[in-house]
Design a protein around this motif. Structure first.
Motif, PDB file in Angstrom:
ATOM      1  N   LEU A  57       0.824  -1.292   0.011  1.00 38.02           N
ATOM      2  CA  LEU A  57       0.045   0.029  -0.207  1.00 38.02           C
ATOM      3  C   LEU A  57       0.930   1.295   0.038  1.00 38.02           C
ATOM      4  O   LEU A  57       0.323   2.277  -0.669  1.00 38.02           O
ATOM      5  N   VAL A  58       1.720   1.197   0.676  1.00 37.06           N
ATOM      6  CA  VAL A  58       2.832   2.526   0.812  1.00 37.06           C
ATOM      7  C   VAL A  58       3.539   2.514  -0.664  1.00 37.06           C
ATOM      8  O   VAL A  58       3.518   3.739  -1.029  1.00 37.06           O
ATOM      9  N   ASP A  59       3.751   1.793  -1.318  1.00 35.82           N
ATOM     10  CA  ASP A  59       4.326   1.733  -2.676  1.00 35.82           C
ATOM     11  C   ASP A  59       3.280   2.305  -3.696  1.00 35.82           C
ATOM     12  O   ASP A  59       3.792   2.806  -4.757  1.00 35.82           O
ATOM     13  N   GLN A  60       1.924   2.240  -3.352  1.00 33.70           N
ATOM     14  CA  GLN A  60       0.905   2.823  -4.097  1.00 33.70           C
ATOM     15  C   GLN A  60       0.841   4.422  -3.550  1.00 33.70           C
ATOM     16  O   GLN A  60      -0.390   4.896  -4.281  1.00 33.70           O
ATOM     17  N   SER A  61       1.522   4.897  -2.835  1.00 34.07           N
ATOM     18  CA  SER A  61       1.470   6.232  -2.419  1.00 34.07           C
ATOM     19  C   SER A  61       0.414   6.484  -1.677  1.00 34.07           C
ATOM     20  O   SER A  61      -0.321   7.702  -1.864  1.00 34.07           O
ATOM     21  N   VAL A  62      -0.324   5.736  -0.771  1.00 37.61           N
ATOM     22  CA  VAL A  62      -1.595   6.036  -0.153  1.00 37.61           C
ATOM     23  C   VAL A  62      -1.499   7.275   0.778  1.00 37.61           C
ATOM     24  O   VAL A  62      -0.188   7.232   1.284  1.00 37.61           O
ATOM     25  N   ASP A  63      -2.231   8.002   1.101  1.00 37.83           N
ATOM     26  CA  ASP A  63      -2.074   9.066   2.023  1.00 37.83           C
ATOM     27  C   ASP A  63      -2.137   8.690   3.288  1.00 37.83           C
ATOM     28  O   ASP A  63      -1.928   9.519   4.164  1.00 37.83           O
ATOM     29  N   GLY A  64      -2.785   7.531   3.711  1.00 38.47           N
ATOM     30  CA  GLY A  64      -3.010   7.125   4.848  1.00 38.47           C
ATOM     31  C   GLY A  64      -3.342   5.575   4.952  1.00 38.47           C
ATOM     32  O   GLY A  64      -3.732   5.130   3.840  1.00 38.47           O
ATOM     33  N   LEU A  65      -3.365   5.095   6.050  1.00 37.12           N
ATOM     34  CA  LEU A  65      -3.614   3.412   6.471  1.00 37.12           C
ATOM     35  C   LEU A  65      -4.614   3.312   7.443  1.00 37.12           C
ATOM     36  O   LEU A  65      -4.417   4.121   8.609  1.00 37.12           O
ATOM     37  N   VAL A  66      -5.522   2.489   7.227  1.00 38.52           N
ATOM     38  CA  VAL A  66      -6.450   2.187   8.193  1.00 38.52           C
ATOM     39  C   VAL A  66      -6.254   0.435   8.445  1.00 38.52           C
ATOM     40  O   VAL A  66      -6.100  -0.030   7.390  1.00 38.52           O
ATOM     41  N   LEU A  67      -6.128   0.350   9.739  1.00 33.00           N
ATOM     42  CA  LEU A  67      -5.730  -1.257  10.016  1.00 33.00           C
ATOM     43  C   LEU A  67      -6.658  -1.783  10.982  1.00 33.00           C
ATOM     44  O   LEU A  67      -7.006  -1.501  11.881  1.00 33.00           O
ATOM     45  N   ILE A  68      -7.261  -2.844  10.398  1.00 30.50           N
ATOM     46  CA  ILE A  68      -8.221  -3.694  11.030  1.00 30.50           C
ATOM     47  C   ILE A  68      -7.636  -4.789  11.686  1.00 30.50           C
ATOM     48  O   ILE A  68      -7.380  -5.849  11.064  1.00 30.50           O
ATOM     49  N   ALA A  69      -7.276  -4.598  12.968  1.00 26.70           N
ATOM     50  CA  ALA A  69      -6.137  -5.770  13.628  1.00 26.70           C
ATOM     51  C   ALA A  69      -6.952  -6.118  14.844  1.00 26.70           C
ATOM     52  O   ALA A  69      -6.436  -5.769  15.986  1.00 26.70           O
ATOM     53  N   PRO A  70      -7.794  -7.273  14.659  1.00 23.10           N
ATOM     54  CA  PRO A  70      -8.419  -7.504  16.024  1.00 23.10           C
ATOM     55  C   PRO A  70      -7.687  -8.501  16.924  1.00 23.10           C
ATOM     56  O   PRO A  70      -7.937  -9.054  17.998  1.00 23.10           O
ATOM     57  N   GLN A  71      -6.576  -9.219  16.303  1.00 26.57           N
ATOM     58  CA  GLN A  71      -5.779 -10.199  16.879  1.00 26.57           C
ATOM     59  C   GLN A  71      -4.407  -9.709  17.443  1.00 26.57           C
ATOM     60  O   GLN A  71      -3.751  -9.039  16.684  1.00 26.57           O
ATOM     61  N   ALA A  72      -4.090 -10.209  18.328  1.00 27.75           N
ATOM     62  CA  ALA A  72      -3.135  -9.699  19.258  1.00 27.75           C
ATOM     63  C   ALA A  72      -1.789  -9.816  18.492  1.00 27.75           C
ATOM     64  O   ALA A  72      -0.982  -8.986  18.268  1.00 27.75           O
ATOM     65  N   ALA A  73      -1.635 -11.246  17.736  1.00 25.70           N
ATOM     66  CA  ALA A  73      -0.342 -11.434  16.989  1.00 25.70           C
ATOM     67  C   ALA A  73      -0.080 -10.561  15.882  1.00 25.70           C
ATOM     68  O   ALA A  73       0.800  -9.976  15.523  1.00 25.70           O
ATOM     69  N   GLU A  74      -1.520 -10.169  15.107  1.00 22.50           N
ATOM     70  CA  GLU A  74      -1.424  -9.498  14.175  1.00 22.50           C
ATOM     71  C   GLU A  74      -1.216  -7.997  14.265  1.00 22.50           C
ATOM     72  O   GLU A  74      -0.540  -7.294  13.569  1.00 22.50           O
ATOM     73  N   ALA A  75      -1.565  -7.621  15.310  1.00 20.56           N
ATOM     74  CA  ALA A  75      -1.650  -6.177  15.851  1.00 20.56           C
ATOM     75  C   ALA A  75       0.159  -5.967  16.001  1.00 20.56           C
ATOM     76  O   ALA A  75       0.774  -5.000  15.587  1.00 20.56           O
ATOM     77  N   MET A  76       0.710  -6.851  16.803  1.00 21.08           N
ATOM     78  CA  MET A  76       2.082  -6.645  17.061  1.00 21.08           C
ATOM     79  C   MET A  76       3.016  -6.943  15.836  1.00 21.08           C
ATOM     80  O   MET A  76       4.133  -6.223  15.668  1.00 21.08           O
ATOM     81  N   ALA A  77       2.639  -7.662  14.786  1.00 18.25           N
ATOM     82  CA  ALA A  77       3.155  -7.600  13.410  1.00 18.25           C
ATOM     83  C   ALA A  77       2.997  -6.278  12.810  1.00 18.25           C
ATOM     84  O   ALA A  77       4.275  -5.819  12.391  1.00 18.25           O
TER      85      ALA A  77
END
Length: 346
Positions: A127-147
């Motif tokens: 997504l960063v390579d697409q030059s997005v202006d900002g990111l939304v993270l849907i991260a309900p799992q603890a392991a995913e959030a830390m990643a």
């Protein structure tokens, strides 16, 4: 006075109208059209109306590529999510997409198949390579959030949904409050305690619902039954329901989501246990099918659209205003009472 469209040399069959066509039709300068599009409050109302009417008559659409050269923004927001087969994450994504489009931004979604550091890094980088202006993270799992913590860039505004990340603003539904409301509803009907079929321990929503259930029972001085663990599926609710059906002391069950509640209802029915006459059952989420279960399910409704709107509002304020990251915004759920709950037997 706005000229007739025929007076403007736009051959619609050969090319799309450009800003100069709008300016000629409205009888204003190219700069005035630009100001109407980018800073409408700086243009006199009558002039602004003429320009907007010309835009409508011509069917003019902004050149996003040219605009991005001026604003240094892509007008695109990135969304990273995991397991959109589940109702909660899928509805969060839908709410965010609606809010993003309403704000005039495009959406680029990267969906993770597994919550690993490598997968999170690749999704964010894509997504960063697409030059997005900002990111939304849907991260309900603890392991995913830390990643995500390790993968996040420092120069792109980020909002996390349903999980708190260091130095990142978060937006979430108050899972603790929702669980408390459901548990207290059952206690208010006269049930001595409430049994709980919880979700996976690495999900923040599941842990919040356990916390709310425990808090309500302890506050009222009630016995806390041993939790049964599910995986959000109706099948896991069914297995838990089979165990609960064999215990005559059970009069109230709180399943951590509606799908598991559906499994509980099926298991109780097969065992000859009536709902709500013998056992009251509640769920969480208010999926579209909840009102059509047998009986219709009492549950906590999550305001997914509100979460989407709020997350995009915060993200755009960080993008456009450079506001400092951090903090949280918590949105309350709503208790929806249906026919699956009643006073206990006897």
């Amino acid at each position: 006075m706005v000229k007739e469209p025929s007076e403007v040399s736009v051959a619609r069959g050969r090319r799309l109208p450009v800003m100069g066509d709008v300016a000629r039709l409205a009888g204003v300068s190219h700069m005035t059209v630009s100001r109407v599009l980018n800073e409408p409050e700086s243009v006199r109302p009558k002039t602004r109306e003429r320009v907007l009417l010309a835009i409508e008559q011509l069917g003019y659409r902004r050149n996003s590529a040219a605009r991005s050269l001026v604003t240094r923004r892509s007008q695109t927001l990135g969304v990273v999510c995991f397991d959109t087969t589940l109702y909660g994450p899928a509805s969060m994504l839908n709410g965010i997409e609606h809010a993003t489009e309403a704000a005039g931004y495009a959406v680029s979604v990267a969906s993770l198949r597994r919550p690993t550091a490598e997968a999170a890094t690749q999704a964010v980088q894509r997504l960063v390579d697409q030059s997005v202006d900002g990111l939304v993270l849907i991260a309900p799992q603890a392991a995913e959030a830390m990643a995500f913590v390790r993968a996040l860039p420092t120069d792109v505004p980020v909002v996390a949904v349903e999980n708190a990340l260091p130095k990142v603003t978060s937006v979430s539904v108050d899972q603790v409050l929702g669980a408390r409301m459901l548990t207290e509803h059952l206690l208010s009907l006269g049930h001595e305690t409430v049994h709980h079929v919880r979700g996976p321990s690495d999900w923040s929503e599941a842990n919040g619902r356990v916390d709310g259930w425990l808090a309500a029972l302890e506050e009222h001085g009630r016995t806390v039954p041993r939790e049964l663990v599910g995986d959000w599926s109706a099948k896991s609710g069914y297995v838990a329901g089979q165990k609960l059906a064999g215990d005559r002391r059970v009069t109230a069950v709180f399943a951590a989501n509606d799908s598991m509640a559906l499994g509980v209802l099926r298991a109780l029915h097969e065992a000859g246990v009536r709902v709500p006459e013998d056992v009251s059952v509640v769920g969480f989420d208010d999926i579209p099918e909840a009102a059509f279960m047998t009986p219709p399910l009492t549950t906590a409704s999550q305001p997914f659209r509100d979460v989407g709107r709020r997350s995009i509002e915060i993200l755009l304020s960080e993008i456009e205003g450079g506001e400092e990251r951090g903090g949280s915004s918590v949105i309350p759920p709503e208790l929806v009472i249906r026919n699956s709950t009643s006073n206990p037997r006897g």
